[in-house]
Design a protein around this motif. Structure first.
Motif, PDB file in Angstrom:
ATOM      1  N   THR A  20       0.928  -1.062  -0.094  1.00 31.21           N
ATOM      2  CA  THR A  20      -0.063   0.006  -0.165  1.00 31.21           C
ATOM      3  C   THR A  20       0.724   1.144   0.076  1.00 31.21           C
ATOM      4  O   THR A  20       2.143   1.263   0.375  1.00 31.21           O
ATOM      5  CB  THR A  20      -0.893  -0.158   1.204  1.00 31.21           C
ATOM      6  N   PRO A  21       0.257   2.693  -0.524  1.00 37.03           N
ATOM      7  CA  PRO A  21       1.240   3.713  -0.337  1.00 37.03           C
ATOM      8  C   PRO A  21       2.028   3.717   0.888  1.00 37.03           C
ATOM      9  O   PRO A  21       3.011   4.444   0.747  1.00 37.03           O
ATOM     10  CB  PRO A  21       0.078   4.531  -0.556  1.00 37.03           C
ATOM     11  N   ASP A  22       1.216   3.709   2.051  1.00 42.31           N
ATOM     12  CA  ASP A  22       2.014   3.704   3.191  1.00 42.31           C
ATOM     13  C   ASP A  22       3.159   2.794   3.736  1.00 42.31           C
ATOM     14  O   ASP A  22       3.603   2.507   4.722  1.00 42.31           O
ATOM     15  CB  ASP A  22       1.108   4.367   4.488  1.00 42.31           C
ATOM     16  N   GLY A  23       2.736   1.500   3.021  1.00 37.95           N
ATOM     17  CA  GLY A  23       3.587   0.437   3.440  1.00 37.95           C
ATOM     18  C   GLY A  23       3.405   0.046   4.857  1.00 37.95           C
ATOM     19  O   GLY A  23       2.262  -0.021   5.359  1.00 37.95           O
ATOM     20  N   LEU A  24       4.201  -0.577   5.645  1.00 40.19           N
ATOM     21  CA  LEU A  24       4.058  -0.811   6.924  1.00 40.19           C
ATOM     22  C   LEU A  24       4.357   0.070   7.816  1.00 40.19           C
ATOM     23  O   LEU A  24       4.340  -0.177   9.032  1.00 40.19           O
ATOM     24  CB  LEU A  24       4.983  -2.111   7.121  1.00 40.19           C
ATOM     25  N   VAL A  48       8.812  -7.921   4.256  1.00 41.84           N
ATOM     26  CA  VAL A  48       7.980  -7.429   5.286  1.00 41.84           C
ATOM     27  C   VAL A  48       9.191  -7.881   6.673  1.00 41.84           C
ATOM     28  O   VAL A  48       9.241  -8.840   7.300  1.00 41.84           O
ATOM     29  CB  VAL A  48       7.049  -8.626   5.965  1.00 41.84           C
ATOM     30  N   THR A  49       9.825  -6.706   6.914  1.00 38.74           N
ATOM     31  CA  THR A  49      11.143  -6.673   7.863  1.00 38.74           C
ATOM     32  C   THR A  49      10.562  -6.224   9.129  1.00 38.74           C
ATOM     33  O   THR A  49      11.313  -6.338  10.359  1.00 38.74           O
ATOM     34  CB  THR A  49      12.301  -5.819   7.466  1.00 38.74           C
ATOM     35  N   ARG A  50       9.494  -5.459   9.244  1.00 37.51           N
ATOM     36  CA  ARG A  50       8.937  -4.936  10.500  1.00 37.51           C
ATOM     37  C   ARG A  50       7.998  -5.988  11.182  1.00 37.51           C
ATOM     38  O   ARG A  50       6.873  -5.793  10.738  1.00 37.51           O
ATOM     39  CB  ARG A  50       8.361  -3.481  10.430  1.00 37.51           C
ATOM     40  N   ARG A  51       8.610  -6.871  11.941  1.00 43.05           N
ATOM     41  CA  ARG A  51       7.736  -8.075  12.561  1.00 43.05           C
ATOM     42  C   ARG A  51       8.356  -8.401  13.694  1.00 43.05           C
ATOM     43  O   ARG A  51       9.445  -8.441  14.199  1.00 43.05           O
ATOM     44  CB  ARG A  51       7.721  -9.151  11.365  1.00 43.05           C
TER      45      ARG A  51
END
Length: 124
Positions: A20-24, A48-51
């Protein structure tokens, strides 16, 4: 802010959010996984690195860690999306409600449950 909970079946949901435009940005992804190294590899490939990864344990001993992450993340503005295993969703959904989250803040989508087939889709 968004709290996304799921398991290995939820990795594509996190990847879709990333696209999405804002990503994560503003999203906290928490995954209940069987194999941490494999989950890390797949999520890295998806970007997906923020997890946070929490490894499943016998008798659901890992739930104290999952519950702690939800408790830390929940604010009056936090939206929660619970995906993956039905019983895990149910447990975290009930905790969120006990912590004061409104029904409008919570969305759940069970992708599977042991011994069940044919889930019909999104529940609010």
């Amino acid at each position: 802010p968004l709290f996304l909970f799921g398991d290995e079946t939820s990795f594509a949901t996190a990847a879709a959010l990333k696209a999405t435009p804002d990503g994560l940005s503003g999203v906290r992804c928490v995954f209940e996984v069987e194999d941490e190294a494999e989950a890390r590899r797949v999520l890295d490939e998806l970007g997906v690195t923020r997890r946070t990864l929490v490894v499943r344990q016998a008798s659901d001993a890992h739930f104290s860690a999952l519950e702690r992450t939800l408790t830390e993340a929940l604010t009056p503005r936090t939206r929660c999306v619970f995906t993956g295993k039905a019983s895990s969703i149910q447990r975290l959904y009930k905790l969120a409600r006990r912590l004061g989250a409104s029904g409008r803040q919570l969305t759940s989508l069970a992708y599977w449950a042991p011994g069940r087939k044919g889930f019909s889709g999104m529940q609010r």
